[in-house]
Scaffold this motif. Structure first.
Motif, PDB file in Angstrom:
ATOM      1  N   CYS A 109       0.817  -1.213   0.000  1.00  0.00           N
ATOM      2  CA  CYS A 109       0.000   0.000   0.000  1.00  0.00           C
ATOM      3  C   CYS A 109       0.844   1.254   0.000  1.00  0.00           C
ATOM      4  CB  CYS A 109      -0.985   0.006   1.161  1.00  0.00           C
ATOM      5  SG  CYS A 109      -0.261   0.161   2.786  1.00  0.00           S
ATOM      6  N   VAL A 110       0.205   2.354  -0.335  1.00  0.00           N
ATOM      7  CA  VAL A 110       0.874   3.651  -0.360  1.00  0.00           C
ATOM      8  C   VAL A 110       0.302   4.515   0.753  1.00  0.00           C
ATOM      9  CG1 VAL A 110       1.443   5.629  -1.785  1.00  0.00           C
ATOM     10  CG2 VAL A 110       0.884   3.455  -2.859  1.00  0.00           C
ATOM     11  N   PRO A 111       1.056   4.782   1.793  1.00  0.00           N
ATOM     12  CA  PRO A 111       0.537   5.685   2.823  1.00  0.00           C
ATOM     13  C   PRO A 111       0.447   7.103   2.260  1.00  0.00           C
ATOM     14  CG  PRO A 111       2.806   5.096   3.300  1.00  0.00           C
ATOM     15  CD  PRO A 111       2.393   4.296   2.105  1.00  0.00           C
ATOM     16  N   VAL A 112      -0.630   7.819   2.561  1.00  0.00           N
ATOM     17  CA  VAL A 112      -0.744   9.172   2.021  1.00  0.00           C
ATOM     18  C   VAL A 112      -0.726  10.248   3.091  1.00  0.00           C
ATOM     19  CG1 VAL A 112      -1.876   8.564  -0.140  1.00  0.00           C
ATOM     20  CG2 VAL A 112      -3.256   8.968   1.903  1.00  0.00           C
ATOM     21  N   ASN A 113      -1.048   9.896   4.322  1.00  0.00           N
ATOM     22  CA  ASN A 113      -1.012  10.919   5.364  1.00  0.00           C
ATOM     23  C   ASN A 113      -0.864  10.291   6.739  1.00  0.00           C
ATOM     24  OD1 ASN A 113      -3.464   9.788   5.867  1.00  0.00           O
ATOM     25  ND2 ASN A 113      -4.667  11.606   5.445  1.00  0.00           N
ATOM     26  N   LEU A 161       2.559   9.775  -3.845  1.00  0.00           N
ATOM     27  CA  LEU A 161       3.710  10.107  -3.001  1.00  0.00           C
ATOM     28  C   LEU A 161       4.504  11.286  -3.543  1.00  0.00           C
ATOM     29  CD1 LEU A 161       5.257   6.801  -1.669  1.00  0.00           C
ATOM     30  CD2 LEU A 161       4.180   8.642  -0.407  1.00  0.00           C
ATOM     31  N   ASP A 162       4.067  11.840  -4.647  1.00  0.00           N
ATOM     32  CA  ASP A 162       4.751  12.984  -5.216  1.00  0.00           C
ATOM     33  C   ASP A 162       4.748  14.147  -4.214  1.00  0.00           C
ATOM     34  OD1 ASP A 162       5.723  14.204  -7.865  1.00  0.00           O
ATOM     35  OD2 ASP A 162       4.272  15.656  -7.086  1.00  0.00           O
ATOM     36  N   PRO A 163       5.905  14.818  -4.024  1.00  0.00           N
ATOM     37  CA  PRO A 163       5.969  15.886  -3.011  1.00  0.00           C
ATOM     38  C   PRO A 163       4.881  16.943  -3.174  1.00  0.00           C
ATOM     39  CG  PRO A 163       8.157  15.417  -3.856  1.00  0.00           C
ATOM     40  CD  PRO A 163       7.204  14.576  -4.647  1.00  0.00           C
ATOM     41  N   LYS A 164       4.627  17.341  -4.401  1.00  0.00           N
ATOM     42  CA  LYS A 164       3.622  18.404  -4.615  1.00  0.00           C
ATOM     43  C   LYS A 164       2.236  17.930  -4.197  1.00  0.00           C
ATOM     44  CE  LYS A 164       5.400  20.789  -8.560  1.00  0.00           C
ATOM     45  NZ  LYS A 164       5.380  20.278  -9.911  1.00  0.00           N
ATOM     46  N   THR A 165       1.895  16.703  -4.614  1.00  0.00           N
ATOM     47  CA  THR A 165       0.586  16.163  -4.245  1.00  0.00           C
ATOM     48  C   THR A 165       0.473  16.071  -2.726  1.00  0.00           C
ATOM     49  OG1 THR A 165       1.038  14.702  -6.092  1.00  0.00           O
ATOM     50  CG2 THR A 165      -1.034  14.387  -4.952  1.00  0.00           C
ATOM     51  N   GLN A 166       1.542  15.607  -2.103  1.00  0.00           N
ATOM     52  CA  GLN A 166       1.545  15.449  -0.656  1.00  0.00           C
ATOM     53  C   GLN A 166       1.208  16.754   0.064  1.00  0.00           C
ATOM     54  OE1 GLN A 166       2.334  13.069   1.940  1.00  0.00           O
ATOM     55  NE2 GLN A 166       1.448  11.767   0.370  1.00  0.00           N
ATOM     56  N   VAL A 167       1.836  17.841  -0.375  1.00  0.00           N
ATOM     57  CA  VAL A 167       1.603  19.128   0.274  1.00  0.00           C
ATOM     58  C   VAL A 167       0.169  19.587   0.039  1.00  0.00           C
ATOM     59  CG1 VAL A 167       2.247  21.553   0.304  1.00  0.00           C
ATOM     60  CG2 VAL A 167       4.018  19.808   0.147  1.00  0.00           C
ATOM     61  N   PRO A 196       2.083  15.203   6.219  1.00  0.00           N
ATOM     62  CA  PRO A 196       2.557  14.450   5.054  1.00  0.00           C
ATOM     63  C   PRO A 196       3.440  13.282   5.482  1.00  0.00           C
ATOM     64  CG  PRO A 196       3.736  16.506   5.250  1.00  0.00           C
ATOM     65  CD  PRO A 196       2.678  16.534   6.310  1.00  0.00           C
ATOM     66  N   VAL A 197       3.526  12.290   4.597  1.00  0.00           N
ATOM     67  CA  VAL A 197       4.324  11.110   4.942  1.00  0.00           C
ATOM     68  C   VAL A 197       5.767  11.263   4.506  1.00  0.00           C
ATOM     69  CG1 VAL A 197       2.359   9.553   4.857  1.00  0.00           C
ATOM     70  CG2 VAL A 197       3.716   9.920   2.805  1.00  0.00           C
ATOM     71  N   ARG A 198       6.093  12.361   3.829  1.00  0.00           N
ATOM     72  CA  ARG A 198       7.483  12.589   3.421  1.00  0.00           C
ATOM     73  C   ARG A 198       8.085  13.653   4.308  1.00  0.00           C
ATOM     74  NH1 ARG A 198       8.256  11.569  -2.684  1.00  0.00           N
ATOM     75  NH2 ARG A 198      10.261  12.509  -2.247  1.00  0.00           N
ATOM     76  N   GLY A 199       9.347  13.445   4.669  1.00  0.00           N
ATOM     77  CA  GLY A 199      10.013  14.428   5.514  1.00  0.00           C
ATOM     78  C   GLY A 199      10.595  15.579   4.710  1.00  0.00           C
ATOM     79  N   ASP A 200      10.687  15.413   3.382  1.00  0.00           N
ATOM     80  CA  ASP A 200      11.419  16.391   2.577  1.00  0.00           C
ATOM     81  C   ASP A 200      10.503  17.382   1.877  1.00  0.00           C
ATOM     82  OD1 ASP A 200      10.247  14.575   0.972  1.00  0.00           O
ATOM     83  OD2 ASP A 200      12.006  14.087  -0.229  1.00  0.00           O
ATOM     84  N   VAL A 201       9.304  17.606   2.401  1.00  0.00           N
ATOM     85  CA  VAL A 201       8.430  18.577   1.746  1.00  0.00           C
ATOM     86  C   VAL A 201       8.301  19.831   2.609  1.00  0.00           C
ATOM     87  CG1 VAL A 201       7.132  16.866   0.472  1.00  0.00           C
ATOM     88  CG2 VAL A 201       6.364  17.556   2.733  1.00  0.00           C
ATOM     89  N   ASP A 202       7.917  20.895   1.961  1.00  0.00           N
ATOM     90  CA  ASP A 202       7.872  22.186   2.603  1.00  0.00           C
ATOM     91  C   ASP A 202       6.438  22.501   3.011  1.00  0.00           C
ATOM     92  OD1 ASP A 202       8.516  24.727   3.361  1.00  0.00           O
ATOM     93  OD2 ASP A 202       8.054  25.538   1.367  1.00  0.00           O
ATOM     94  N   LEU A 203       6.215  22.735   4.293  1.00  0.00           N
ATOM     95  CA  LEU A 203       4.857  22.987   4.754  1.00  0.00           C
ATOM     96  C   LEU A 203       4.775  24.322   5.489  1.00  0.00           C
ATOM     97  CD1 LEU A 203       3.074  19.835   6.169  1.00  0.00           C
ATOM     98  CD2 LEU A 203       2.421  21.248   4.258  1.00  0.00           C
TER      99      LEU A 203
END
Lengths: 412, 297
Positions: free
Chosen positions: A135-139, A324-330, A340-347
């Motif tokens: 599965c793909v975690p989204v949040n 999981l794309d950074p833009k979608t995540q934000v 978000p599930v990624r640590g490398d995105v800007d919030l």
């Protein structure tokens, strides 16, 4: 005549299914995000997926996850799988995976280096069964929040509490001012969730894991958990005049200052936002009840049923990457109020409460949530126990704790 | 002549028999087959998907040790007795009153039967608001000046099942009344005349002459009410969703929750088998008396 009608109906559904795939591949995605903020968040996912040249067919199922999951599961087991479906990551779809009905995403994951970008690690671990990723975690949605109404505390003339203990101490003053100290809705999962939050906050992270991960029944019957039940008893007394069912009605009591506070997950934040309230000014949030600042890594994930159609299978891969794309995540998480599930995105656009959550996440103070640790069966038994406990003032702590230990003893 | 017809019993009314084959198959496969399948799998530890992994009576031991199931059974008994007694008594009284050749009988009949046109879900929602302490009956009476008036059944664990029964009676009594009225109308006028000539008071005529004559109507009514009792589910979901806590849970809801929310088919099957068993305990002796007895006479 009746049979003719029936055949006609069947033919119609078949025709609809066949009419689906056109030039761009249509992928039906089922989920239970139907409230205002949730629908806006899902629209972000659909937009991102449509931009890849495919088409997101929205299969929203109204009602909560409890209503939606049986429908999704019966479609998958009944041979009419959708392109992708939401579940809470953890053990809800475990048996579907074991029965070979779900698609193995390990290739996509290796290509996208998911093991590196997804944080905390436990998210991907709960998508992994026998070394394969499904599965793909989204949040990340965490339960560990106490939402307090500034207005209620001003009215009662007591300072804003900084943790659970101060909150309990302030309860008599709130009651005197005609305010329900703690709002707990009547739905069973709310009482059960509130107890789990108290267990992690009052009992501590180790106690939480010992009970739910190691399923140590003896420990669950012991004095340390007894303290947690004492706190749950406080909560029960503070909540006795709530008289509402749904969680958002209970949140609304906090928004309007009719209740002092509510223990609820970060999805409650969406309600405060819709009501035009500002974090810090109108309401205050205490992660981990101010006692033990941890965040549970529950949340939502997308699972992909095994499909025969090669085009659709290709589209599934694209969707998995898009999620999981950074833009979608934000874009998605800002609207959803989750992390978000990624640590490398800007919030940067996140509000105070979300920033508190992000800081805790960055520190790595995370625990797995009950969705990841317990089967749905054990969860349901726990819900039955705590909804009874919160509704029945004459149920003794000893009895409740004994039954809790029994559930833990038979838990899987 | 009769000699030549006897052996052909099977082919008599052939068209009708062929026409009923689909229904017979449906009954056998869906009802009997489904029931047997359910009972068989209730002895397994099936979770989300049915699996033939037998665990003996484990599911039943767990079922009868679960407080929620015991509360469900208790609630069903209370609800059953209330709806059986009150819908029969109120239904019959209303029918007897309507039978007094009153004016506007049609109007009254329509009013009493009207709630039956609503589903249990709508009934439950309506009564959820009527019994809501802040907006419903209690709120209205308090706003009229009786501030100490207390009527809050839905948020009180010990009486919540009575709050649900009120809604069920409101919805179902109209139908019972109509059935009873039909029964009363089926009684020959001459019986009444004879009773009047003999100087028997009206209540005695009802109790000792009319009611015994209405036996078939009562049996039909009883079956309708009883099946409504065992399957009660939607009313509870709409009105209280089992709350407060688990105080208004019913067996059918236990079955549904454990099969689909808890993803534990085995447990749900065990509970539904127990429901089937309880229905059988009531139905079998009755059917034996009703049908077996008549054949012998």
């Amino acid at each position: 005549m009746r049979y003719k009608l029936l055949t006609a109906a069947f033919a119609a559904t078949v025709a609809l299914n066949v009419a689906g795939p056109a030039a761009a591949t249509d992928l039906e995605v089922t989920h239970w995000w139907t409230s205002g903020g949730e629908a806006a968040a899902v629209a972000e996912l659909a937009k991102a997926f449509d931009a890849t040249g495919n088409h997101w067919v929205d299969g929203a199922i109204a009602g909560s996850g409890g209503t939606a999951r049986p429908i999704m599961i019966s479609r998958i087991t009944g041979g009419d799988p959708m392109g992708a479906t939401q579940f809470n990551h953890g053990r809800q779809a475990e048996e579907l995976v074991q029965a070979g009905l779900m698609r193995d995403l390990t290739d996509v994951a290796t290509k996208g280096k998911w093991t590196e970008v997804v944080r905390p690690k436990s998210l991907l671990e709960s998508c992994t069964i026998d070394g394969k990723i499904y599965c793909v975690p989204v949040n990340i949605h965490s339960w560990q929040w106490l939402w307090l109404s500034n207005e209620a505390f001003q009215k009662a003339g007591v300072p804003m509490p900084k943790d659970w203990n101060e909150f309990v101490a302030a309860a008599p003053a709130l009651e005197k001012a005609g305010i329900v100290p703690l709002a707990v809705g009547g739905q069973a999962w709310q009482a059960s969730g509130a107890f789990d939050v108290l267990l992690a906050a009052v009992g501590g992270t180790d106690a939480f894991l010992k009970v739910y991960k190691d399923k140590d029944a003896k420990f669950a019957a012991g004095p340390e958990i007894g303290k947690v039940f004492k706190a749950a008893d406080d909560a029960r007394k503070m909540a006795k005049n709530t008289n509402v069912q749904d969680w958002n009605q209970a949140t609304n009591m906090v928004i309007t200052g009719k209740a002092g506070g509510q223990i609820m997950g970060d999805w409650a934040q969406g309600e405060f936002q819709v009501a035009g309230k500002t974090a810090g000014k109108d309401y205050t949030c205490l992660p981990g009840l101010g006692l033990n600042e941890v965040i549970a890594t529950g949340g939502d994930a997308f699972y992909f049923p095994l499909l025969k159609d090669a085009d659709k299978a290709k589209a599934q891969e694209v969707l998995a990457e898009t999620l999981l794309d950074p833009k979608t995540q934000v874009a998605f998480n800002l609207k959803k109020g989750s992390l978000p599930v990624r640590g490398d995105v800007d919030l940067n656009a996140a509000n105070d409460c979300m920033k508190k959550g992000l800081a805790i996440l960055a520190k790595g103070a995370v625990i797995p949530w009950t969705d990841q640790l317990l089967s749905q069966d054990s969860q349901k038994q726990k819900e039955d126990l705590f909804s009874e406990f919160f509704a029945k003032p004459d149920m003794t702590l000893e009895e409740a704790q004994k039954r809790f230990a029994d559930i833990i003893a038979s838990a899987d | 002549m009769s000699k030549s017809e006897r052996p052909n019993q099977l082919f008599r009314n052939l068209n009708a028999k062929i026409a009923s084959i689909p229904m017979v198959l449906t009954a056998l496969v869906v009802f009997v087959g489904g029931t047997a399948w359910t009972v068989l799998y209730s002895f397994t530890n099936s979770k989300l998907l049915p699996r033939l992994n037998f665990v003996g009576l484990d599911q039943y031991y767990r079922l009868w040790a679960t407080p929620r199931w015991l509360i469900s059974i208790e609630n069903l008994l209370i609800y059953g007795v209330i709806s059986l007694v009150f819908s029969l008594v109120i239904g019959f009284l209303l029918a007897a009153l309507l039978d007094q050749k009153i004016r506007f009988e049609d109007t009254f009949r329509t009013i009493f039967l009207y709630p039956f046109a609503l589903s249990f879900i709508v009934t439950g929602l309506v009564w959820q608001w009527l019994l809501n302490p802040d907006f419903g009956v209690q709120g209205v009476v308090r706003s009229l000046g009786w501030t100490s008036f207390d009527f809050n059944p839905l948020y009180n664990s010990s009486i919540v099942i009575y709050g649900i029964s009120i809604a069920a009676l409101w919805q179902g009594t109209g139908l019972i009344m109509c059935l009873m009225l039909a029964g009363l109308r089926g009684i020959d006028e001459d019986i009444w005349k004879a009773a009047r000539v003999d100087g028997i008071p009206m209540w005695k005529t009802y109790l000792f002459i009319i009611i015994p004559m209405m036996r078939p109507v009562f049996i039909t009514t009883l079956v309708i009410i009883a099946s409504g009792i065992v399957k009660v589910y939607d009313l509870v979901v709409a009105q209280t969703s089992g709350g407060p806590g688990i105080a208004s849970e019913v067996p059918a809801k236990y079955v549904y929750d454990y099969m689909f929310f808890a993803q534990n088919l085995g447990q749900g099957f065990a509970a539904s088998t127990m429901m089937l068993l309880s229905v059988m305990i009531v139905i079998v002796p009755w059917a034996y008396l009703e049908f077996g007895g008549r054949r012998r006479v």
